[in-house]
Design a protein around this motif. Structure first.
Motif, PDB file in Angstrom:
ATOM      1  N   ILE A   5       6.591 -14.145  -2.685  1.00  0.00           N
ATOM      2  CA  ILE A   5       5.810 -13.038  -3.234  1.00  0.00           C
ATOM      3  C   ILE A   5       6.697 -11.809  -3.061  1.00  0.00           C
ATOM      4  N   ILE A   6       7.022 -11.142  -4.148  1.00  0.00           N
ATOM      5  CA  ILE A   6       7.892  -9.969  -4.036  1.00  0.00           C
ATOM      6  C   ILE A   6       7.010  -8.722  -4.039  1.00  0.00           C
ATOM      7  N   GLY A   7       6.914  -8.049  -2.887  1.00  0.00           N
ATOM      8  CA  GLY A   7       6.078  -6.852  -2.753  1.00  0.00           C
ATOM      9  C   GLY A   7       4.924  -7.089  -1.801  1.00  0.00           C
ATOM     10  N   GLY A   9       2.172  -5.321  -1.051  1.00  0.00           N
ATOM     11  CA  GLY A   9       1.052  -4.389  -1.260  1.00  0.00           C
ATOM     12  C   GLY A   9      -0.240  -5.154  -1.482  1.00  0.00           C
ATOM     13  N   ALA A  10      -1.212  -4.482  -2.077  1.00  0.00           N
ATOM     14  CA  ALA A  10      -2.532  -5.076  -2.297  1.00  0.00           C
ATOM     15  C   ALA A  10      -2.431  -6.388  -3.074  1.00  0.00           C
ATOM     16  N   ALA A  11      -1.732  -6.336  -4.213  1.00  0.00           N
ATOM     17  CA  ALA A  11      -1.670  -7.526  -5.069  1.00  0.00           C
ATOM     18  C   ALA A  11      -0.895  -8.643  -4.376  1.00  0.00           C
ATOM     19  N   GLU A  32       8.956  -7.649   1.494  1.00  0.00           N
ATOM     20  CA  GLU A  32       8.612  -6.237   1.302  1.00  0.00           C
ATOM     21  C   GLU A  32       9.855  -5.395   1.582  1.00  0.00           C
ATOM     22  N   LYS A  33      10.161  -4.497   0.642  1.00  0.00           N
ATOM     23  CA  LYS A  33      11.418  -3.737   0.805  1.00  0.00           C
ATOM     24  C   LYS A  33      11.352  -2.691   1.919  1.00  0.00           C
ATOM     25  N   SER A  34      10.176  -2.131   2.144  1.00  0.00           N
ATOM     26  CA  SER A  34      10.119  -1.078   3.176  1.00  0.00           C
ATOM     27  C   SER A  34       9.804  -1.689   4.539  1.00  0.00           C
ATOM     28  N   ILE A  43      -3.319   4.427   2.637  1.00  0.00           N
ATOM     29  CA  ILE A  43      -3.623   5.822   2.268  1.00  0.00           C
ATOM     30  C   ILE A  43      -4.620   5.907   1.108  1.00  0.00           C
ATOM     31  N   SER A  44      -5.042   4.760   0.595  1.00  0.00           N
ATOM     32  CA  SER A  44      -5.896   4.790  -0.597  1.00  0.00           C
ATOM     33  C   SER A  44      -7.251   5.416  -0.289  1.00  0.00           C
ATOM     34  N   GLY A  45      -7.826   6.012  -1.333  1.00  0.00           N
ATOM     35  CA  GLY A  45      -9.153   6.613  -1.202  1.00  0.00           C
ATOM     36  C   GLY A  45      -9.220   7.631  -0.081  1.00  0.00           C
ATOM     37  N   GLY A  46      -8.150   8.415   0.099  1.00  0.00           N
ATOM     38  CA  GLY A  46      -8.131   9.422   1.163  1.00  0.00           C
ATOM     39  C   GLY A  46      -8.226   8.782   2.544  1.00  0.00           C
ATOM     40  N   THR A 165       5.514  -5.863  -7.411  1.00  0.00           N
ATOM     41  CA  THR A 165       6.281  -4.732  -6.877  1.00  0.00           C
ATOM     42  C   THR A 165       5.643  -3.367  -7.148  1.00  0.00           C
ATOM     43  N   GLY A 166       4.455  -3.348  -7.743  1.00  0.00           N
ATOM     44  CA  GLY A 166       3.717  -2.091  -7.875  1.00  0.00           C
ATOM     45  C   GLY A 166       4.212  -1.191  -8.990  1.00  0.00           C
ATOM     46  N   GLY A 167       3.617  -0.018  -9.067  1.00  0.00           N
ATOM     47  CA  GLY A 167       3.978   0.937 -10.119  1.00  0.00           C
ATOM     48  C   GLY A 167       5.314   1.575  -9.809  1.00  0.00           C
ATOM     49  N   PHE A 344      -2.708  14.624  -8.261  1.00  0.00           N
ATOM     50  CA  PHE A 344      -3.924  14.849  -7.497  1.00  0.00           C
ATOM     51  C   PHE A 344      -3.837  14.101  -6.162  1.00  0.00           C
ATOM     52  N   ARG A 345      -3.784  14.808  -5.050  1.00  0.00           N
ATOM     53  CA  ARG A 345      -3.696  14.197  -3.713  1.00  0.00           C
ATOM     54  C   ARG A 345      -2.693  13.034  -3.682  1.00  0.00           C
ATOM     55  N   ASP A 346      -1.655  13.109  -4.537  1.00  0.00           N
ATOM     56  CA  ASP A 346      -0.657  12.038  -4.642  1.00  0.00           C
ATOM     57  C   ASP A 346      -1.239  10.697  -5.082  1.00  0.00           C
ATOM     58  N   GLU A 347      -2.453  10.732  -5.668  1.00  0.00           N
ATOM     59  CA  GLU A 347      -3.091   9.469  -6.049  1.00  0.00           C
ATOM     60  C   GLU A 347      -2.755   9.102  -7.480  1.00  0.00           C
ATOM     61  N   TYR A 348      -1.476   9.149  -7.832  1.00  0.00           N
ATOM     62  CA  TYR A 348      -1.133   8.787  -9.200  1.00  0.00           C
ATOM     63  C   TYR A 348      -0.984   7.269  -9.321  1.00  0.00           C
ATOM     64  N   VAL A 349      -1.132   6.776 -10.517  1.00  0.00           N
ATOM     65  CA  VAL A 349      -0.775   5.388 -10.785  1.00  0.00           C
ATOM     66  C   VAL A 349       0.182   5.397 -11.972  1.00  0.00           C
ATOM     67  N   THR A 350       0.831   4.263 -12.200  1.00  0.00           N
ATOM     68  CA  THR A 350       1.787   4.192 -13.308  1.00  0.00           C
ATOM     69  C   THR A 350       1.139   3.570 -14.524  1.00  0.00           C
ATOM     70  N   ASN A 389      -8.290   0.510  -9.926  1.00  0.00           N
ATOM     71  CA  ASN A 389      -6.880   0.100  -9.838  1.00  0.00           C
ATOM     72  C   ASN A 389      -6.708  -1.005  -8.799  1.00  0.00           C
ATOM     73  N   LEU A 390      -7.375  -0.853  -7.665  1.00  0.00           N
ATOM     74  CA  LEU A 390      -7.288  -1.931  -6.663  1.00  0.00           C
ATOM     75  C   LEU A 390      -7.967  -3.197  -7.179  1.00  0.00           C
ATOM     76  N   GLN A 391      -9.069  -3.033  -7.916  1.00  0.00           N
ATOM     77  CA  GLN A 391      -9.736  -4.223  -8.463  1.00  0.00           C
ATOM     78  C   GLN A 391      -8.777  -5.022  -9.355  1.00  0.00           C
ATOM     79  N   ALA A 392      -7.985  -4.300 -10.139  1.00  0.00           N
ATOM     80  CA  ALA A 392      -7.016  -5.004 -11.006  1.00  0.00           C
ATOM     81  C   ALA A 392      -6.000  -5.756 -10.149  1.00  0.00           C
ATOM     82  N   ALA A 393      -5.604  -5.146  -9.031  1.00  0.00           N
ATOM     83  CA  ALA A 393      -4.643  -5.819  -8.136  1.00  0.00           C
ATOM     84  C   ALA A 393      -5.275  -7.086  -7.541  1.00  0.00           C
ATOM     85  N   TRP A 394      -6.552  -6.986  -7.104  1.00  0.00           N
ATOM     86  CA  TRP A 394      -7.213  -8.173  -6.508  1.00  0.00           C
ATOM     87  C   TRP A 394      -7.345  -9.268  -7.567  1.00  0.00           C
TER      88      TRP A 394
HETATM   89  C1  LIG Z   1      -2.434   7.942  -2.561  1.00  0.00           C
HETATM   90  C2  LIG Z   1      -3.059   6.855  -3.381  1.00  0.00           C
HETATM   91  C3  LIG Z   1      -4.401   6.573  -3.224  1.00  0.00           C
HETATM   92  C4  LIG Z   1      -4.996   5.576  -4.006  1.00  0.00           C
HETATM   93  N1  LIG Z   1      -6.318   5.292  -3.815  1.00  0.00           N
HETATM   94  C5  LIG Z   1      -6.891   4.306  -4.531  1.00  0.00           C
HETATM   95  C6  LIG Z   1      -8.238   3.920  -4.294  1.00  0.00           C
HETATM   96  O1  LIG Z   1      -8.917   4.434  -3.395  1.00  0.00           O
HETATM   97  N2  LIG Z   1      -8.778   2.946  -5.082  1.00  0.00           N
HETATM   98  C7  LIG Z   1      -8.046   2.309  -6.065  1.00  0.00           C
HETATM   99  O2  LIG Z   1      -8.573   1.428  -6.742  1.00  0.00           O
HETATM  100  N3  LIG Z   1      -6.753   2.620  -6.275  1.00  0.00           N
HETATM  101  C8  LIG Z   1      -6.161   3.581  -5.528  1.00  0.00           C
HETATM  102  N4  LIG Z   1      -4.850   3.888  -5.741  1.00  0.00           N
HETATM  103  C9  LIG Z   1      -4.063   3.015  -6.637  1.00  0.00           C
HETATM  104  C10 LIG Z   1      -3.807   1.669  -5.907  1.00  0.00           C
HETATM  105  O3  LIG Z   1      -3.484   1.937  -4.554  1.00  0.00           O
HETATM  106  C11 LIG Z   1      -2.680   0.886  -6.549  1.00  0.00           C
HETATM  107  O4  LIG Z   1      -2.969   0.698  -7.911  1.00  0.00           O
HETATM  108  C12 LIG Z   1      -2.508  -0.467  -5.848  1.00  0.00           C
HETATM  109  O5  LIG Z   1      -2.209  -0.273  -4.488  1.00  0.00           O
HETATM  110  C13 LIG Z   1      -1.408  -1.267  -6.508  1.00  0.00           C
HETATM  111  O6  LIG Z   1      -1.148  -2.389  -5.702  1.00  0.00           O
HETATM  112  P1  LIG Z   1       0.190  -3.235  -5.891  1.00  0.00           P
HETATM  113  O7  LIG Z   1       0.188  -4.265  -4.838  1.00  0.00           O
HETATM  114  O8  LIG Z   1       0.312  -3.658  -7.306  1.00  0.00           O
HETATM  115  O9  LIG Z   1       1.357  -2.187  -5.666  1.00  0.00           O
HETATM  116  P2  LIG Z   1       1.772  -1.433  -4.310  1.00  0.00           P
HETATM  117  O10 LIG Z   1       0.613  -1.210  -3.452  1.00  0.00           O
HETATM  118  O11 LIG Z   1       2.579  -0.265  -4.759  1.00  0.00           O
HETATM  119  O12 LIG Z   1       2.705  -2.484  -3.581  1.00  0.00           O
HETATM  120  C14 LIG Z   1       3.967  -2.852  -4.092  1.00  0.00           C
HETATM  121  C15 LIG Z   1       4.861  -3.145  -2.915  1.00  0.00           C
HETATM  122  O13 LIG Z   1       6.062  -3.723  -3.384  1.00  0.00           O
HETATM  123  C16 LIG Z   1       7.150  -3.189  -2.655  1.00  0.00           C
HETATM  124  N5  LIG Z   1       8.334  -3.376  -3.483  1.00  0.00           N
HETATM  125  C17 LIG Z   1       8.646  -2.713  -4.633  1.00  0.00           C
HETATM  126  N6  LIG Z   1       9.795  -3.209  -5.148  1.00  0.00           N
HETATM  127  C18 LIG Z   1      10.208  -4.195  -4.331  1.00  0.00           C
HETATM  128  C19 LIG Z   1      11.322  -5.115  -4.355  1.00  0.00           C
HETATM  129  N7  LIG Z   1      12.232  -5.070  -5.331  1.00  0.00           N
HETATM  130  N8  LIG Z   1      11.444  -6.001  -3.340  1.00  0.00           N
HETATM  131  C20 LIG Z   1      10.519  -6.051  -2.323  1.00  0.00           C
HETATM  132  N9  LIG Z   1       9.453  -5.218  -2.252  1.00  0.00           N
HETATM  133  C21 LIG Z   1       9.289  -4.318  -3.266  1.00  0.00           C
HETATM  134  C22 LIG Z   1       6.752  -1.738  -2.440  1.00  0.00           C
HETATM  135  O14 LIG Z   1       7.456  -1.171  -1.350  1.00  0.00           O
HETATM  136  C23 LIG Z   1       5.267  -1.875  -2.152  1.00  0.00           C
HETATM  137  O15 LIG Z   1       4.982  -2.057  -0.800  1.00  0.00           O
HETATM  138  C24 LIG Z   1      -4.234   4.865  -4.973  1.00  0.00           C
HETATM  139  C25 LIG Z   1      -2.870   5.169  -5.148  1.00  0.00           C
HETATM  140  C26 LIG Z   1      -2.283   6.140  -4.357  1.00  0.00           C
HETATM  141  C27 LIG Z   1      -0.813   6.427  -4.551  1.00  0.00           C
END
Ligand SMILES: Cc1cc2nc3c(=O)[nH]c(=O)nc-3n(C[C@H](O)[C@H](O)[C@H](O)COP(=O)(O)OP(=O)(O)OC[C@H]3O[C@@H](n4cnc5c(N)ncnc54)[C@H](O)[C@@H]3O)c2cc1C
Length: 404
Positions: A5-7, A9-11, A32-34, A43-46, A165-167, A344-350, A389-394
């Motif tokens: 699994i590359i990444g 995060g939530a998904a 996970e790269k970090s 940090i989601s949802g404040g 790997t997220g947005g 907005f509060r850094d809560e952007y998505v891509t 956005n999190l629902q789409a990840a789940w």
């Molecule tokens: C501040 C903030 C608050 C938010 N609050 C909400 C909320 O309350 N409710 C909601 O529905 N959505 C919220 N969102 C949006 C939601 O968090 C994201 O849409 C969701 O987390 C996406 O999940 P993801 O697993 O796809 O990506 P991410 O959570 O971004 O995880 C991707 C992971 O992959 C890692 N990665 C990337 N590239 C590589 C690589 N090449 N190799 C290895 N690892 C890699 C990254 O470091 C990261 O940890 C919020 C977003 C932000 C920024």
């Protein structure tokens, strides 16, 4: 079966847990790269994690996704918002539903979600390796070889790969996926507020209009809801929603456009005129400043009188037809120049990422590389705020984990 699994995060976590529950014999590793996993969930949802939205109908749920909504419909039938809530509650995370249908852990602390994932991966023996950034995937016969950015880490072989790997707002960070034959929709930010450096309306900062309609002039993009005036321009749910609906268009406009504001959420100007005529009948001798139509905030009403060059002391029955029309126009069709955006509060998505044309949405498998799957924000799916956005990840994580 070896699954990468590359990444982390939530998904990624959702896909890993689902995959291991479905295939207990599989060896599953999250890269996970970090240094830390699940940082965005934390940090989601404040810091409270708005993990989903408790809408009843799947059609309603789909409407929250300007990108991906239609294609998610079948996916939500496989794993819906209700399934997500049941999933967390079954794993010891009680949830609470707010009046606006946003769902949070009862603890009001995103750490409950993080802990749930860490406990589950540890219980299921899913390996989590941090500080490992995958930079390329190469096919090796029926398997895949993962190459890492860190030179001292040797390439590793897996049978299946789930990319989560997220947005990423940077186009070049998606080159390695494009090189595997996937179509990429250019990534641009979504969910931002509007900067209005040349507009005096920012003097009204702090004012909230409970139900306004905002639209991008010259387009069909519009959104309704609470509007907040800030010291830099406009924000609030209506503006965030509009920024999501129009994300790609506004990027093309380089964030220079006019926003139209209907302050009273009534598009029928006749109705608004009738409302003002009723005030004239009921309160003919009141000063304009002393009776606010539609219960508008008083500072906003005085600002509108100034903008229409109407004296505050003028009585309602002294309003000329021209004055009335000016007010109707301002209440329903006010216009402001936007120049730039603020997150907005850094809560952007891509908005953008791997095109859904390159993914079989029944399994989340790549159409060009059998054995590679996608989940989460790396896909060209994004939504307005509210837990979508999190629902789409789940949902995508669950399906990818089920189908590997
Ligand atoms: C501040 C903030 C608050 C938010 N609050 C909400 C909320 O309350 N409710 C909601 O529905 N959505 C919220 N969102 C949006 C939601 O968090 C994201 O849409 C969701 O987390 C996406 O999940 P993801 O697993 O796809 O990506 P991410 O959570 O971004 O995880 C991707 C992971 O992959 C890692 N990665 C990337 N590239 C590589 C690589 N090449 N190799 C290895 N690892 C890699 C990254 O470091 C990261 O940890 C919020 C977003 C932000 C920024």
């Amino acid at each position: 079966m070896r699954v990468a699994i590359i990444g982390g995060g939530a998904a990624g976590f959702f896909a890993a847990i689902t995959a291991k529950e479905k295939h207990p014999e599989a060896k599953i590793v999250i890269f996970e790269k970090s240094k830390a996993v699940l940082s965005k969930v934390k940090i989601s949802g404040g810091g409270r994690c708005n993990l989903t939205h408790a809408t009843d109908a799947i059609d309603e749920l789909c409407k929250a996704y300007p990108r991906g909504g239609k294609k998610l419909k079948n996916a939500f039938h496989i794993f819906s918002n209700k399934d997500c809530m049941a999933w967390f509650e079954a794993r010891g995370v009680p949830l609470t539903i707010q009046d606006d249908l946003c769902v949070f852990p009862k603890s009001q602390d995103s750490q409950s979600i993080v802990d749930c994932f860490l406990n589950e991966t540890s219980r299921l023996d899913v390996r989590v390796e941090t500080g490992k950034e995958v930079k390329a995937i190469q096919r090796k016969d029926a398997a895949f070889e993962l190459h890492f950015k860190e030179e001292k880490i040797k390439p590793a072989i897996f049978d299946k790969v789930i990319v989560t790997t997220g947005g990423s707002p940077k186009r070049n960070e998606l080159d390695w996926l494009e090189n595997l034959g996937h179509k990429i929709e250019d990534p641009v930010p979504s969910l931002f507020t509007f900067n209005m450096p040349g507009e005096s309306v920012s003097q009204l900062m702090g004012i909230v209009v409970e139900n306004a309609i905002v639209s991008v002039q010259g387009t069909k993009f519009k959104a309704a809801g609470p509007l907040l005036i800030t010291h830099w321009g406009m924000s609030g749910p209506a503006v965030l929603k509009l920024s999501s609906f129009a994300a790609r268009h506004l990027s093309e406009m380089k964030y220079q456009f006019n926003v139209q504001v209907n302050w009273v959420n009534e598009e029928n100007q006749e109705m608004v005129l009738r409302n003002l005529l009723d005030i004239i009948n009921a309160h003919p001798s009141k000063a304009l400043s002393n009776f606010r139509p539609f219960d508008l905030p008083s500072r906003l009403w005085l600002y509108m009188l100034d903008k229409s060059a109407l004296q505050h002391t003028k009585r309602w029955n002294e309003l000329s037809k021209k004055g009335l029309n000016q007010l109707v126009n301002l209440l329903t069709n006010d216009s402001y120049a936007v120049n730039g955006k603020t997150t907005f509060r850094d809560e952007y998505v891509t908005c953008g990422g791997v095109s859904l044309e390159s993914i079989d949405m029944k399994s989340m498998q790549s159409k060009s590389c059998e054995g590679i799957y996608f989940a989460g924000e790396i896909m060209d799916i994004d939504a307005i705020t509210g837990g979508f956005n999190l629902q789409a990840a789940w949902t995508t994580g669950y399906i990818a984990g089920q189908f590997i």
